[in-house]
Design an enzyme around this catalytic site. Structure first.
Site, PDB file in Angstrom:
ATOM      1  N   GLN A  96     -46.648  -7.234 154.771  1.00 58.29           N
ATOM      2  CA  GLN A  96     -46.513  -7.396 153.604  1.00 58.29           C
ATOM      3  C   GLN A  96     -47.608  -7.875 152.472  1.00 58.29           C
ATOM      4  OE1 GLN A  96     -43.551  -7.398 151.835  1.00 58.29           O
ATOM      5  NE2 GLN A  96     -42.403  -6.832 153.950  1.00 58.29           N
ATOM      6  N   THR A  99     -43.793  -1.244 163.067  1.00 58.92           N
ATOM      7  CA  THR A  99     -43.128  -1.966 164.238  1.00 58.92           C
ATOM      8  C   THR A  99     -43.891  -1.560 165.445  1.00 58.92           C
ATOM      9  OG1 THR A  99     -40.900  -2.188 163.191  1.00 58.92           O
ATOM     10  CG2 THR A  99     -41.008  -1.867 165.486  1.00 58.92           C
ATOM     11  N   CYS A 116     -23.618 -12.353 155.769  1.00 61.13           N
ATOM     12  CA  CYS A 116     -22.567 -11.544 155.254  1.00 61.13           C
ATOM     13  C   CYS A 116     -23.086 -10.311 154.987  1.00 61.13           C
ATOM     14  CB  CYS A 116     -21.957 -12.492 154.132  1.00 61.13           C
ATOM     15  SG  CYS A 116     -22.599 -13.619 153.523  1.00 61.13           S
ATOM     16  N   SER A 153     -47.968  -1.455 157.586  1.00 63.05           N
ATOM     17  CA  SER A 153     -47.239  -0.369 157.638  1.00 63.05           C
ATOM     18  C   SER A 153     -47.277   0.329 156.246  1.00 63.05           C
ATOM     19  CB  SER A 153     -45.929  -1.016 157.668  1.00 63.05           C
ATOM     20  OG  SER A 153     -44.716  -0.079 157.503  1.00 63.05           O
ATOM     21  N   ALA A 154     -47.753   1.578 156.400  1.00 60.98           N
ATOM     22  CA  ALA A 154     -47.871   2.209 155.293  1.00 60.98           C
ATOM     23  C   ALA A 154     -46.986   2.334 154.090  1.00 60.98           C
ATOM     24  CB  ALA A 154     -48.404   3.733 155.612  1.00 60.98           C
TER      25      ALA A 154
END
Lengths: 465, 465
Positions: free
Chosen positions: B177, B70, B320, B194-195
């Site tokens: 991803q 992020t 939901c 991202s590791a």
């Protein structure tokens, strides 16, 4: 091999290591997920938050984990300034804050805010009355460290916090250097800390925002950590950080008096053993484990290497060791000598013997660096050789020469002008502005000020003795 | 207990764990220090940077470590947008980017920038020509993920990168991803990773900025990581991240075909075994380990709990299950059903048997949730019971009811109006906007549009069969 740079970072505490390894298997999942792995991660995170909050002295919902102390400070300042932007854009910081505070302040100024720095005395301490006097109706935030990272001086946080509270201004305390020794006293509003300073892992900072403080997180929104610290939570590290803070506090309470005695010993003995040394920082109101001294006519980087070769790891605020080529802003704010600067910060458990060995090594190391640089000793013949026929005004061109050379050039020629005569040193080195006046004070000569010249600055010194 | 939520986070890979534990003793010091502990830390950091750059396919001086994926995206977008602010403030992103990209885009828009989203087809894929058509002379940056995190669809990065290159616009690829499966092909300009998605530790992201890309880091200045990632470096984690990426790549190459077969099996069998299910995402151009399906008339959170109780950890993009109460923006952009949404993402090494057991469990779990909610089955008597005396227009008030209830209410009453008649559903649930049209498509009824009403929205459906 003694490591005396605890104020930079300390090895992982055994409790931190154990907690880290234990939580690697449980803490890797996303705590926002509903599945059992996510719930387990969430439980670990919640427990770590409670433990850390307990150690800091706040409510768990007032504390979030950031990825570093620097990030905690950045988030604290931008969030508090934005949260109170309707009040005004005036920011008050002490002049000896950590660079992450001053860089945040610079960013605030660059975006149109106003920043005022509270000066410090020669010991590096702010005066609470002076701090309070700068608070205004439009002051959005005030920042004061709990203790200084370069010289160890403790700041009067409770007094400043009271003044801030009375003025309705939130106070952010950068507690990175002191959290290991105990909670920060006083009625502060925000607090930042850094785990690798107390034996926790790298990658964990603490940000505390007291209930009732107006706070508007900046940057892209993110749901994690109450919206105050973006990015996937580093749960194993957070668990290790919280567990080790509690463990380290118990040890620190036992070690404080012993380390205090060791740092007192170094302060006293260095002043006795090393000629032309200035031991800086408040002698009483300081962290137990940290002391700093500066050596006239010494290149800080070379001295670091000498000490490293002798097996001692210390750090330095001299410009000659820094990539930025500017002397420590802390030493500058204090108005003390920056050349040949050495910070000694002892980790918990430092052996008595290692300190004694250090004291045996330092005088020789300093002498060796001075000899390499061809430094005239105080009161040596070169100093005393002024003939009546000497010129009363001498100019030394040290342009292009780095600290400590300009000061050494000055020392070499001062004896060539008669008492009452002047030496003007031309220098483009940022450290000269600090070190030439400091030299004058140590040598009892008169510093007469500076003037801009082509390519640098002219510093004028009058010989008195 | 099978964990099928690899796209959220995976357990620490054994190589990562080993590298982490080995570097805890060497990597705790400040790599900016000159002493031996600092130099050792610096060596580890440099080696990790080289290994990571090699795996990503860039130069070591183009890669910095951030504290999360992020943070890498935030820094990449703010730095590239600021670096090209003279060109303009137009930003192009796909509509199915990760929320950290979209939140950065929203922050850019809030500060006066212009953002355009590239739509995707029903499989979640952008069209390169459509993407290229949005690039303008004042476009500062374009962003496209390598593969979608919710449905696994691979994006045409090489084609879009070429179009960007031709237009002189830097392309940022969010590769979180896909990095585990190999380097990102194409002539992109910036990349984020991202590791913890590939078995590395939490607390490590990668930010790559190709040489020649104009980049101006935002936020307070900080010397670490080329000024692009503020805060003390987390070296043990960085070492573990780099070491595990290489190890995981070798395994991933072996596992790709096998996991592909397993996810194909789930896609095929779920469609056969579960009534009223929509398997979403590109059937061919997708990640090997990830698939997603949505179940009509199912509450996603209840289904997650049913599967969790049966021992399967999966995730869901249904509103939901989310604290935000809005359905996944990815499913929305694709125009597919969001209720009863389940994402299955298999970690490397997933056992065949576990997949078969999952397939045995899912139909019963879905049926149970539907039974609890009192859902009429397709073609069941309630559906067929329209009498000639029935009203041709029916209004169902589902205000205040959460997904999937509004759609279930619709299903319950559709049989009460004659063919050609209409049912209007009043709902204030965000998922209804997506799920009522999706229901109509699955049930072959006509969706006739929406109108604002007091307290919500009226969705009008005409009965066709």
């Amino acid at each position: 091999m003694p490591y005396f740079d605890a104020a930079s970072s300390v090895p992982l505490h055994p409790v931190a290591r154990q907690a880290l390894e234990a939580s690697l298997d449980e803490g890797w999942a996303d705590p926002a997920r509903l599945h059992r792995e996510g719930r387990r991660a969430r439980l670990l995170l919640d427990a770590a938050r409670e433990a850390a909050a307990d150690a800091v002295g706040c409510r768990p919902d007032e504390l979030v984990f950031t990825s570093s102390g620097t990030r905690a400070v950045h988030a604290a300042m931008s969030g508090a300034l934005a949260g109170r932007s309707r009040v005004g854009r005036h920011l008050v910081v002490s002049s000896v804050e950590h660079s992450c505070v001053l860089h945040s302040a610079a960013a605030h100024e660059a975006s149109g805010g106003e920043v005022q720095e509270v000066p410090v005395d020669r010991a590096g301490r702010v005066d609470p009355a002076e701090f309070a006097a700068l608070l205004r109706a439009d002051t959005a935030l005030a920042c004061l460290q709990s203790a200084n990272h370069e010289v160890g001086t403790r700041q009067p946080v409770p007094e400043v916090a009271s003044a801030c509270r009375a003025a309705g201004v939130p106070l952010l305390v950068d507690a990175a250097q002191s959290l290991l020794w105990g909670p920060v006293p006083g009625d502060w509003s925000l607090l930042a800390g850094s785990a690798h300073k107390w034996g926790g892992p790298s990658g964990v900072g603490l940000l505390v925002v007291r209930k009732g403080v107006r706070f508007a997180p900046q940057g892209p929104s993110d749901e994690r950590e109450s919206g105050r610290a973006a990015g996937f939570e580093n749960i194993p590290a957070v668990v290790a950080a919280a567990a080790s803070l509690r463990a380290v506090r118990a040890e620190a309470a036992q070690e404080a008096a012993r380390l205090r005695e060791l740092t007192d010993r170094i302060r006293r003995r260095v002043a006795e053993l090393v000629p032309d040394v200035e031991v800086v920082g408040d002698p009483e109101r300081r962290l137990p484990h940290l002391l700093t001294f500066s050596c006239l006519h010494v290149d800080g980087e070379t001295l670091l290497h000498e000490l490293d070769r002798a097996g001692f790891s210390v750090s330095s605020g001299s410009s000659c060791t820094s990539s930025t080529l500017t002397p420590s802003h802390v030493l500058k704010a204090m108005g003390v000598l920056s050349e040949g600067n050495i910070r000694v910060s002892l980790p918990l458990g430092t052996a008595d013997d290692d300190v004694d060995r250090f004291l045996q090594v330092v005088p020789g190391a300093v002498a060796e660096v001075r000899a390499k640089l061809g430094v005239p000793a105080a009161g040596d013949p070169a100093d005393a050789s002024a003939g009546e026929d000497a010129s009363a005004e001498l100019v030394v061109d040290a342009l292009g020469k780095r600290c400590p050379i300009p000061v050494i050039e000055l020392a070499k020629v001062i004896g060539r002008v008669p008492v009452g005569g002047t030496v003007t040193v031309l220098s483009d080195d940022a450290a000269a502005r600090l070190d030439i006046p400091a030299w004058c004070e140590m040598r009892e000569q008169a510093y007469e000020g500076e003037q801009p010249v082509d390519g640098g600055v002219a510093y004028r010194v009058r010989r008195l003795t």
